[in-house]
Design a protein around this motif. Sequence first.
Motif, PDB file in Angstrom:
ATOM      1  N   UNK A  24    -153.472  35.131 -42.967  1.00 40.97           N
ATOM      2  CA  UNK A  24    -154.733  35.818 -42.679  1.00 40.97           C
ATOM      3  C   UNK A  24    -155.176  36.599 -43.926  1.00 40.97           C
ATOM      4  N   UNK A  25    -156.447  36.451 -44.225  1.00 38.43           N
ATOM      5  CA  UNK A  25    -156.983  37.153 -45.411  1.00 38.43           C
ATOM      6  C   UNK A  25    -157.485  38.528 -45.012  1.00 38.43           C
ATOM      7  N   UNK A  26    -157.015  39.536 -45.738  1.00 35.60           N
ATOM      8  CA  UNK A  26    -157.510  40.901 -45.544  1.00 35.60           C
ATOM      9  C   UNK A  26    -158.338  41.241 -46.775  1.00 35.60           C
ATOM     10  N   UNK A  27    -159.619  41.495 -46.593  1.00 31.60           N
ATOM     11  CA  UNK A  27    -160.471  41.794 -47.760  1.00 31.60           C
ATOM     12  C   UNK A  27    -160.043  43.105 -48.418  1.00 31.60           C
ATOM     13  N   UNK A  28    -160.048  43.095 -49.753  1.00 31.20           N
ATOM     14  CA  UNK A  28    -159.720  44.330 -50.480  1.00 31.20           C
ATOM     15  C   UNK A  28    -160.861  45.320 -50.310  1.00 31.20           C
ATOM     16  N   UNK A  67    -151.122  41.515 -33.084  1.00 28.49           N
ATOM     17  CA  UNK A  67    -150.712  42.901 -33.334  1.00 28.49           C
ATOM     18  C   UNK A  67    -151.439  43.514 -34.527  1.00 28.49           C
ATOM     19  N   UNK A  68    -152.335  42.722 -35.151  1.00 28.77           N
ATOM     20  CA  UNK A  68    -152.974  43.227 -36.373  1.00 28.77           C
ATOM     21  C   UNK A  68    -153.763  44.520 -36.131  1.00 28.77           C
ATOM     22  N   UNK A  69    -154.187  44.706 -34.893  1.00 27.82           N
ATOM     23  CA  UNK A  69    -154.957  45.926 -34.614  1.00 27.82           C
ATOM     24  C   UNK A  69    -154.086  47.171 -34.694  1.00 27.82           C
ATOM     25  N   UNK A  70    -152.796  46.933 -34.726  1.00 27.21           N
ATOM     26  CA  UNK A  70    -151.872  48.056 -34.886  1.00 27.21           C
ATOM     27  C   UNK A  70    -151.383  48.189 -36.315  1.00 27.21           C
ATOM     28  N   UNK A 111    -159.094  46.343 -42.685  1.00 25.69           N
ATOM     29  CA  UNK A 111    -158.443  45.616 -41.605  1.00 25.69           C
ATOM     30  C   UNK A 111    -159.501  44.792 -40.889  1.00 25.69           C
ATOM     31  N   UNK A 112    -159.383  43.455 -40.965  1.00 27.83           N
ATOM     32  CA  UNK A 112    -160.418  42.597 -40.384  1.00 27.83           C
ATOM     33  C   UNK A 112    -160.647  42.917 -38.903  1.00 27.83           C
ATOM     34  N   UNK A 113    -161.830  42.608 -38.435  1.00 24.97           N
ATOM     35  CA  UNK A 113    -162.235  42.782 -37.042  1.00 24.97           C
ATOM     36  C   UNK A 113    -162.269  44.249 -36.607  1.00 24.97           C
ATOM     37  N   UNK A 114    -162.050  45.141 -37.576  1.00 18.45           N
ATOM     38  CA  UNK A 114    -162.116  46.575 -37.272  1.00 18.45           C
ATOM     39  C   UNK A 114    -162.836  47.251 -38.432  1.00 18.45           C
ATOM     40  N   UNK A 115    -162.957  48.543 -38.331  1.00 20.64           N
ATOM     41  CA  UNK A 115    -163.531  49.244 -39.471  1.00 20.64           C
ATOM     42  C   UNK A 115    -162.507  50.159 -40.117  1.00 20.64           C
ATOM     43  N   UNK A 116    -161.231  49.818 -39.900  1.00 20.62           N
ATOM     44  CA  UNK A 116    -160.196  50.668 -40.477  1.00 20.62           C
ATOM     45  C   UNK A 116    -159.829  50.204 -41.881  1.00 20.62           C
ATOM     46  N   UNK A 168    -154.837  34.163 -28.966  1.00 18.09           N
ATOM     47  CA  UNK A 168    -155.839  33.108 -29.111  1.00 18.09           C
ATOM     48  C   UNK A 168    -157.190  33.691 -29.535  1.00 18.09           C
ATOM     49  N   UNK A 169    -157.562  34.748 -28.842  1.00 16.83           N
ATOM     50  CA  UNK A 169    -158.850  35.362 -29.121  1.00 16.83           C
ATOM     51  C   UNK A 169    -158.898  35.904 -30.547  1.00 16.83           C
ATOM     52  N   UNK A 170    -157.835  36.543 -30.965  1.00 19.93           N
ATOM     53  CA  UNK A 170    -157.802  37.090 -32.315  1.00 19.93           C
ATOM     54  C   UNK A 170    -157.971  35.974 -33.343  1.00 19.93           C
ATOM     55  N   UNK A 171    -157.253  34.865 -33.094  1.00 13.29           N
ATOM     56  CA  UNK A 171    -157.350  33.739 -34.033  1.00 13.29           C
ATOM     57  C   UNK A 171    -158.767  33.198 -34.082  1.00 13.29           C
ATOM     58  N   UNK A 172    -159.378  33.109 -32.928  1.00 13.13           N
ATOM     59  CA  UNK A 172    -160.754  32.619 -32.881  1.00 13.13           C
ATOM     60  C   UNK A 172    -161.688  33.526 -33.679  1.00 13.13           C
ATOM     61  N   UNK A 173    -161.513  34.824 -33.464  1.00  8.04           N
ATOM     62  CA  UNK A 173    -162.352  35.787 -34.167  1.00  8.04           C
ATOM     63  C   UNK A 173    -162.166  35.681 -35.677  1.00  8.04           C
ATOM     64  N   UNK A 174    -160.903  35.523 -36.072  1.00  4.64           N
ATOM     65  CA  UNK A 174    -160.618  35.427 -37.501  1.00  4.64           C
ATOM     66  C   UNK A 174    -161.220  34.150 -38.083  1.00  4.64           C
ATOM     67  N   UNK A 175    -161.106  33.083 -37.283  1.00  5.71           N
ATOM     68  CA  UNK A 175    -161.649  31.806 -37.729  1.00  5.71           C
ATOM     69  C   UNK A 175    -163.169  31.948 -37.924  1.00  5.71           C
ATOM     70  N   UNK A 176    -163.808  32.594 -36.981  1.00  7.81           N
ATOM     71  CA  UNK A 176    -165.250  32.795 -37.070  1.00  7.81           C
ATOM     72  C   UNK A 176    -165.622  33.541 -38.342  1.00  7.81           C
ATOM     73  N   UNK A 177    -164.789  34.476 -38.700  1.00 11.82           N
ATOM     74  CA  UNK A 177    -165.076  35.258 -39.900  1.00 11.82           C
ATOM     75  C   UNK A 177    -164.538  34.594 -41.163  1.00 11.82           C
ATOM     76  N   UNK A 178    -164.009  33.399 -40.997  1.00  8.94           N
ATOM     77  CA  UNK A 178    -163.433  32.637 -42.107  1.00  8.94           C
ATOM     78  C   UNK A 178    -162.339  33.405 -42.813  1.00  8.94           C
ATOM     79  N   UNK A 179    -161.523  34.066 -42.027  1.00  8.06           N
ATOM     80  CA  UNK A 179    -160.428  34.826 -42.617  1.00  8.06           C
ATOM     81  C   UNK A 179    -159.079  34.159 -42.369  1.00  8.06           C
ATOM     82  N   UNK A 180    -159.075  33.137 -41.538  1.00  4.85           N
ATOM     83  CA  UNK A 180    -157.826  32.430 -41.261  1.00  4.85           C
ATOM     84  C   UNK A 180    -157.615  31.403 -42.364  1.00  4.85           C
TER      85      UNK A 180
END
Length: 849
Positions: A199-203, A219-222, A245-250, A317-329
């Motif tokens: 998974x790609x985490x943007x700098x 568990x990435x949200x943690x 942290x992808x899918x969040x604003x942290x 599954x949902x997390x993977x889908x979200x990441x895929x949508x954001x092209x981070x997988x």
Amino acid sequence: MKLAKIYDPNQYEPNVYAMWEKSNAFASKGKGEPYCIVMPPPNANGNLHIGHALGGSVQDILVRYWRMRGKDAVYIPGADHAGFETWVVYERTLTEKGIDRFSFSREQLYSQVWDFVEQQRGNMELQLRALGSGCSWNDLVFTLDNKVIDTVYDTFKKMWDDGLIYRGERIVNYSTKYQTSYADIEVNHKLEKGKLWDIAYPLYDKIGEIVVSTTRPETMFGDTAIAVHPDDKRYKDLVGTRVMLPLTDRVIPIIADELIDPEFGTGAVKVTPAHDPNDFEIGQRHNLDRIQVIDFNGTMINVPDKLVGMTVEDAREMTLTLLRNDELLRGEKEIEHTVGYDYKSGLPIQPLIKEQWFIKVKPLAERAKQAVIDGQIKFIPESKKNNLIRYYEQLRDWNISRQIPWGIPIPAFQNIDDPNDWIFDRRVDEKVLNIDGKTYKREEDTFDTWFSSGQWPFITTDYLTDGPLSKHYPIDVMETGADILSAWVSRMIMIGLYRTGQVPFKTVYLHGLVLDEKGQKMSKSKGNVINPMDAISKYGSDALRMGLIASRSAGQNQAFSLDRVIAGRNFCNKLWNIARFIEDKVGDGFRDKIPEPVTMADHWIIKQLDEAIDSIASQIETYRFAEAGETIYHSIWDDVADWYIEASKHSTNKSMLNWVLNTSLKIAHPFAPFVTETIWQTLAWHDSLLVNASWPEKIAYDEIAAAEFSRLKTLVTEIRFVLTELPGNERYDLLYFKDALIEDNAKIIQTMAKLKGVQSTDNARGLRLTVTGREAWLDIPPKTLAEHQSNLEMRLAEVHKDIQMLETRLGNRHYVEKAPKRLVEESQNELKNKQALAERLVKELEILT
RNA sequence: GGGCGCUUAGCUCAGUUGGCUAGAGCAUCUCGUUUACACCGAGAGGGUCGGGGGUUCGAGUCCCUCAGCGCCCACCA
């Protein structure tokens, strides 16, 4: 007394057990050298399974044997509240009724389960009786008895005072199904195929991204950091910077930690301190926040709204889908990794952070390990000793708190104003305590059952309170399943040493699993479970015991063999019929008396049984039960029944028959207690109980007479061998002889070989018998005699081969010089015998041709 | 990843410190109702002890190695 032809165990077993119990046969006599076995307590709420039958048989054999040897032998039974096991069963009944466990208090649940267990209790105690287990029932201990709880609290207090107890937030193995934490030992690790995602985490501070590898994207949200190895050149410049942290604003930092393996995945790892033991550790070192994203019921919390309340699987599954949508997988590959499963429900174990009670295990394990290395405990089989040493070496702190109500409450209270202020107090029935103006709230957790059962040997013997059985500690043998070496045996040694300064037992005997007849593990779901009670009702308890013991060695998993049980049943029937025969011969008026051997057979059977008495004793004492069983089986079946009884049909010696039967019953008693006692009770010559009898004494016999009977046996066997080869119309069944030994025993030979006549003659005819070297001929027609020529030639060839082998061996200077004298002499004798036999065969062939 | 164990007769398995011709139960074959027992009796056949190498006067047993099977323990993403 007239006995039925066939022994029917069901008709006698319950009465025999009742008689033993009534006579107090199993209680400690209070004097004499102690011998003690404590039963691993079966689940009070359950039924015995085949493993209990095996263990129980071994335990009972040992205790009965040592009692017969004159020790103050006691077998202490127990019943286990089986904390978690029973709780799971009870909770299922609640669930079926649609009741939530959390709608009751701990007290309410505890008393409900108590009643639930009370209904079932007693089953397994009846079953132990059916098995013949000679337990001292008055000494039975239930794992929730007051004396258990008191001792467990004392131990906990002592550990607390010694600084061995701590309470801490740790990653624990958590069962989201049963909502309790587990000890490490209760987690099943399975190696399986899984996926590793990149998974790609943007700098955040720079342009670009860092790719991490994980098997648990949900568990990435943690995540509270990204970690790389400090020496990893690829990421050197990024350490200290931050990522989004992808899918969040942290925003979380990139840190460096030695724990990271640069070889694994991309070499960069997401750090989730709340849900991974390694990450927890890293988190502690780097002072990271812990964000719990999986709740104790297994659903998602503290995550983006769409994910809240989802199961872990769905969230993944949902997390993977979200990441895929954001092209981070960035990648997905198959890997093999180990996953921890709940040993009970089969669901994955969630590593979660929870405040728990822990025992600092190191000092306890060190001491136990040393005691084991020093050989203070004997292990059967010995290889398990190393297993245990290895286990102690890697043992980590022990989580002893469980979030279930069915168990011993942890006697601790927490200051409501100061979470770090915990006090020890036994008043666990009080929810709140007011002490010195402070208010303390009760700990709701209960102890891991292994914590209390780890104290079993010194509790059951009342060692610490100096009770009547205290001299039996340390107990002699801990007999239990090899599968609980780590869980139970290791704990008993640690806590035993800690509380008593002594190892809790001198010997550990571990039995393997009883597999089904095809060698598969028995399980309810496979439907291949063999119920010991069924086997007992079909074949008898003794048969089951003998069948389970036969051909089984310590520590090995072995298949159940119905054939062996049937063989055991047949043996019991054999014994029964030996008794019928002897009782008939001896008569009702007979009284026990000192045996007076007269015939060669008398001397021979004494020799055989004397040897059996010693062999069986040493086999039991060295825990070779299968071999002891075999010795009993063959001594009684082959020597007593097939030879001695047959010989006695020709001349009856009542005192000898009396001794032979007494001795047979005694040597068989530890293995087959019911049939031996049943027979004993039918005997007119005494009115004692066999269970109280002492181990048989060897008696004197005439070595020469015994040896001569052996020669007769050989002769009889040869006659039988020749005769069975012959067609009926060519048999005269006449033996001619010119031989003093045969002369003296003509009648007995005739009886045993079923001959029509045994005659002295100077004009012998027929086939000369060659094996024993006696002057004896079997009368058979000349035509048949000729046919036997090839037979003789074959035998001669074999003898020549043997002679050659012996000559080669004796011709070897090294052998003669180095081998023990005894062996060399034996070889020389053997050679002489073979040479004589060859001569006789040659002579015989000359006559024939 | 670490540790342990197993492989011996058709089947299931014994076989302590190396000791001579490797045992048992069941199954198989032949014969047999004789003063207890057909849940019986008498007798027989069946094994190069997983493969290879070594130590030894001598190996199923000890050592090395290869192959197959199984178990236990373990926080690697």
